[in-house]
Design a protein around this motif. Structure first.
Motif, PDB file in Angstrom:
ATOM      1  N   VAL A   3       4.183   9.073  -3.823  1.00  0.00           N
ATOM      2  CA  VAL A   3       3.645   7.894  -4.039  1.00  0.00           C
ATOM      3  C   VAL A   3       2.632   7.552  -3.209  1.00  0.00           C
ATOM      4  O   VAL A   3       2.734   7.405  -1.869  1.00  0.00           O
ATOM      5  N   GLU A   4       1.322   7.085  -3.777  1.00  0.00           N
ATOM      6  CA  GLU A   4       0.195   6.884  -3.060  1.00  0.00           C
ATOM      7  C   GLU A   4      -0.953   6.096  -3.937  1.00  0.00           C
ATOM      8  O   GLU A   4      -0.486   6.158  -5.029  1.00  0.00           O
ATOM      9  N   ASN A   5      -1.765   5.529  -3.311  1.00  0.00           N
ATOM     10  CA  ASN A   5      -2.849   4.783  -4.284  1.00  0.00           C
ATOM     11  C   ASN A   5      -3.461   5.637  -5.477  1.00  0.00           C
ATOM     12  O   ASN A   5      -3.502   6.891  -5.176  1.00  0.00           O
ATOM     13  N   ASN A   6      -3.628   4.811  -6.503  1.00  0.00           N
ATOM     14  CA  ASN A   6      -4.237   5.619  -7.657  1.00  0.00           C
ATOM     15  C   ASN A   6      -3.239   6.609  -8.321  1.00  0.00           C
ATOM     16  O   ASN A   6      -3.839   7.407  -9.221  1.00  0.00           O
ATOM     17  N   ASN A   7      -2.015   6.465  -8.044  1.00  0.00           N
ATOM     18  CA  ASN A   7      -1.058   7.328  -8.782  1.00  0.00           C
ATOM     19  C   ASN A   7      -0.343   6.159  -9.750  1.00  0.00           C
ATOM     20  O   ASN A   7      -0.029   5.308  -9.404  1.00  0.00           O
ATOM     21  N   VAL A   8       0.004   6.929 -10.877  1.00  0.00           N
ATOM     22  CA  VAL A   8       0.964   6.271 -11.726  1.00  0.00           C
ATOM     23  C   VAL A   8       2.347   6.609 -11.467  1.00  0.00           C
ATOM     24  O   VAL A   8       2.697   7.762 -11.411  1.00  0.00           O
ATOM     25  N   ILE A   9       3.051   5.476 -11.176  1.00  0.00           N
ATOM     26  CA  ILE A   9       4.677   5.611 -10.703  1.00  0.00           C
ATOM     27  C   ILE A   9       5.502   5.094 -11.896  1.00  0.00           C
ATOM     28  O   ILE A   9       5.203   4.111 -12.609  1.00  0.00           O
ATOM     29  N   THR A  10       6.475   5.915 -12.026  1.00  0.00           N
ATOM     30  CA  THR A  10       7.510   5.598 -13.107  1.00  0.00           C
ATOM     31  C   THR A  10       8.870   5.607 -12.303  1.00  0.00           C
ATOM     32  O   THR A  10       9.298   6.850 -11.669  1.00  0.00           O
ATOM     33  N   LEU A  11       9.568   4.499 -12.389  1.00  0.00           N
ATOM     34  CA  LEU A  11      10.684   4.534 -11.943  1.00  0.00           C
ATOM     35  C   LEU A  11      11.891   3.816 -12.514  1.00  0.00           C
ATOM     36  O   LEU A  11      11.508   2.841 -13.352  1.00  0.00           O
ATOM     37  N   ASN A  12      12.965   3.893 -12.163  1.00  0.00           N
ATOM     38  CA  ASN A  12      14.063   3.109 -12.492  1.00  0.00           C
ATOM     39  C   ASN A  12      14.491   2.037 -11.475  1.00  0.00           C
ATOM     40  O   ASN A  12      14.497   2.612 -10.255  1.00  0.00           O
ATOM     41  N   TYR A  13      15.003   0.954 -11.842  1.00  0.00           N
ATOM     42  CA  TYR A  13      15.591   0.120 -10.510  1.00  0.00           C
ATOM     43  C   TYR A  13      16.543  -0.786 -10.932  1.00  0.00           C
ATOM     44  O   TYR A  13      16.786  -1.020 -12.193  1.00  0.00           O
ATOM     45  N   ILE A  14      17.457  -1.170 -10.021  1.00  0.00           N
ATOM     46  CA  ILE A  14      18.381  -2.380 -10.266  1.00  0.00           C
ATOM     47  C   ILE A  14      18.052  -3.237  -9.283  1.00  0.00           C
ATOM     48  O   ILE A  14      17.980  -3.105  -8.132  1.00  0.00           O
ATOM     49  N   GLU A  50       5.615  -2.013  -2.726  1.00  0.00           N
ATOM     50  CA  GLU A  50       4.904  -0.881  -2.967  1.00  0.00           C
ATOM     51  C   GLU A  50       5.009  -0.212  -1.378  1.00  0.00           C
ATOM     52  O   GLU A  50       5.175   1.133  -1.406  1.00  0.00           O
ATOM     53  N   GLU A  51       5.087  -1.008  -0.258  1.00  0.00           N
ATOM     54  CA  GLU A  51       5.027  -0.582   1.094  1.00  0.00           C
ATOM     55  C   GLU A  51       6.510   0.292   1.162  1.00  0.00           C
ATOM     56  O   GLU A  51       6.263   1.436   1.786  1.00  0.00           O
ATOM     57  N   LYS A  52       7.482  -0.277   0.494  1.00  0.00           N
ATOM     58  CA  LYS A  52       8.697   0.492   0.694  1.00  0.00           C
ATOM     59  C   LYS A  52       8.969   1.824  -0.132  1.00  0.00           C
ATOM     60  O   LYS A  52       9.678   2.736   0.218  1.00  0.00           O
ATOM     61  N   ILE A  53       8.134   2.038  -1.199  1.00  0.00           N
ATOM     62  CA  ILE A  53       8.265   3.053  -1.871  1.00  0.00           C
ATOM     63  C   ILE A  53       7.065   4.366  -1.745  1.00  0.00           C
ATOM     64  O   ILE A  53       7.043   5.304  -2.155  1.00  0.00           O
ATOM     65  N   ALA A  54       6.054   3.968  -0.771  1.00  0.00           N
ATOM     66  CA  ALA A  54       5.138   4.560  -0.335  1.00  0.00           C
ATOM     67  C   ALA A  54       5.743   6.010   0.126  1.00  0.00           C
ATOM     68  O   ALA A  54       6.638   5.999   0.909  1.00  0.00           O
ATOM     69  N   GLY A  55       4.956   7.073  -0.184  1.00  0.00           N
ATOM     70  CA  GLY A  55       5.472   8.426   0.230  1.00  0.00           C
ATOM     71  C   GLY A  55       6.617   9.112  -0.553  1.00  0.00           C
ATOM     72  O   GLY A  55       6.969  10.222  -0.233  1.00  0.00           O
ATOM     73  N   GLU A  58       8.874  12.417  -6.663  1.00  0.00           N
ATOM     74  CA  GLU A  58       9.967  12.283  -7.854  1.00  0.00           C
ATOM     75  C   GLU A  58      11.287  12.929  -7.412  1.00  0.00           C
ATOM     76  O   GLU A  58      11.406  13.786  -6.831  1.00  0.00           O
ATOM     77  N   GLY A  59      12.189  12.128  -8.046  1.00  0.00           N
ATOM     78  CA  GLY A  59      13.685  12.548  -7.659  1.00  0.00           C
ATOM     79  C   GLY A  59      14.177  11.663  -6.703  1.00  0.00           C
ATOM     80  O   GLY A  59      15.297  11.591  -6.340  1.00  0.00           O
ATOM     81  N   ASP A  60      13.573  11.200  -5.793  1.00  0.00           N
ATOM     82  CA  ASP A  60      13.684  10.333  -4.493  1.00  0.00           C
ATOM     83  C   ASP A  60      14.600   9.114  -5.174  1.00  0.00           C
ATOM     84  O   ASP A  60      14.149   8.346  -6.111  1.00  0.00           O
ATOM     85  N   LYS A  61      15.707   8.883  -4.180  1.00  0.00           N
ATOM     86  CA  LYS A  61      16.201   7.593  -4.342  1.00  0.00           C
ATOM     87  C   LYS A  61      16.147   6.553  -3.173  1.00  0.00           C
ATOM     88  O   LYS A  61      15.903   7.158  -2.117  1.00  0.00           O
ATOM     89  N   SER A  62      16.051   5.403  -3.185  1.00  0.00           N
ATOM     90  CA  SER A  62      15.914   4.431  -2.361  1.00  0.00           C
ATOM     91  C   SER A  62      16.505   3.061  -2.310  1.00  0.00           C
ATOM     92  O   SER A  62      16.563   2.507  -3.478  1.00  0.00           O
ATOM     93  N   SER A  63      17.254   2.445  -1.401  1.00  0.00           N
ATOM     94  CA  SER A  63      17.514   0.909  -1.516  1.00  0.00           C
ATOM     95  C   SER A  63      17.068   0.538  -0.437  1.00  0.00           C
ATOM     96  O   SER A  63      16.831   0.721   0.607  1.00  0.00           O
ATOM     97  N   PHE A  64      16.365  -1.031  -0.710  1.00  0.00           N
ATOM     98  CA  PHE A  64      15.789  -1.855   0.290  1.00  0.00           C
ATOM     99  C   PHE A  64      16.009  -3.191  -0.073  1.00  0.00           C
ATOM    100  O   PHE A  64      16.016  -3.626  -1.126  1.00  0.00           O
ATOM    101  N   GLU A  65      15.618  -3.873   0.881  1.00  0.00           N
ATOM    102  CA  GLU A  65      15.838  -5.379   0.709  1.00  0.00           C
ATOM    103  C   GLU A  65      14.505  -6.043   1.116  1.00  0.00           C
ATOM    104  O   GLU A  65      13.973  -5.702   2.190  1.00  0.00           O
ATOM    105  N   LEU A  66      13.995  -6.888   0.210  1.00  0.00           N
ATOM    106  CA  LEU A  66      12.931  -7.783   0.610  1.00  0.00           C
ATOM    107  C   LEU A  66      13.212  -9.214   0.966  1.00  0.00           C
ATOM    108  O   LEU A  66      13.804  -9.745   0.165  1.00  0.00           O
TER     109      LEU A  66
END
Length: 167
Positions: A3-14, A50-55, A58-66
């Motif tokens: 995930v970086e600038n000028n990429n199209v990201i497709t993700l699922n979230y809860i 965006e900062e939390k998902i940078a880098g 595909e296939g990576d999972k992450s949990s974070f709080e803003l």
């Protein structure tokens, strides 16, 4: 591909909001049939999201709080509008809790929630519905691809495969 600038990201979230006592309240989630697809780095998403998902890949999972300040801001108790009741002569007075689509003098569209109705006025809360709330995201990156030249010139993604039609 990361995930970086000028990429199209497709993700699922809860998405959950997080109360001061740590209690989570479910807000919404995407599905594999209807994921979130966006052009990364052009200001379409919350900057801290965006900062939390940078880098991530595909296939990576992450949990974070803003924190609220990094999401939709703190609540502003002064962000209340008294709308004259005669604005609603054609549609009728809205009930408390209804979301009103509004537009400011510059043409910016936003929504307000009706908090009180009197014979003279409709009192509307102009805060974002999630203002003052911390947001908890559980995400899974489904796809990362370079944006097409057309997507870059338009400033948004055209779908997971880059071929969604629009005018």
């Amino acid at each position: 591909m990361a995930v970086e600038n000028n990429n199209v990201i497709t993700l699922n979230y809860i998405l959950h909001t997080v109360e001061g006592n740590g209690e989570k309240t479910f807000v919404e989630q995407t599905t594999t049939e209807n994921p979130l697809t966006f052009l990364y780095g052009v200001g379409m998403m919350l900057p801290k999201f965006e900062e939390k998902i940078a880098g991530l890949n595909e296939g990576d999972k992450s949990s974070f709080e803003l924190a609220a300040v990094d999401a939709y801001g703190e609540r502003d108790d002064k962000a209340i509008a008294q709308l004259p009741a005669d604005m609603f002569n054609e549609t009728g007075l809205p009930p408390v809790g209804e979301v009103l689509p509004l537009q400011d003098n510059q043409g910016n569209q936003f929504r307000a929630v009706v908090v009180e109705v009197t014979p003279e006025a409709v009192v509307a809360d102009l805060n974002h519905p999630m203002a003052g709330k911390n947001l908890n995201f559980d995400i899974e990156i489904l796809a990362v691809r370079p944006a097409t030249e057309e997507e870059l010139s338009h400033g948004h993604a055209h779908g997971a495969d880059g071929h969604a039609d629009h005018e």
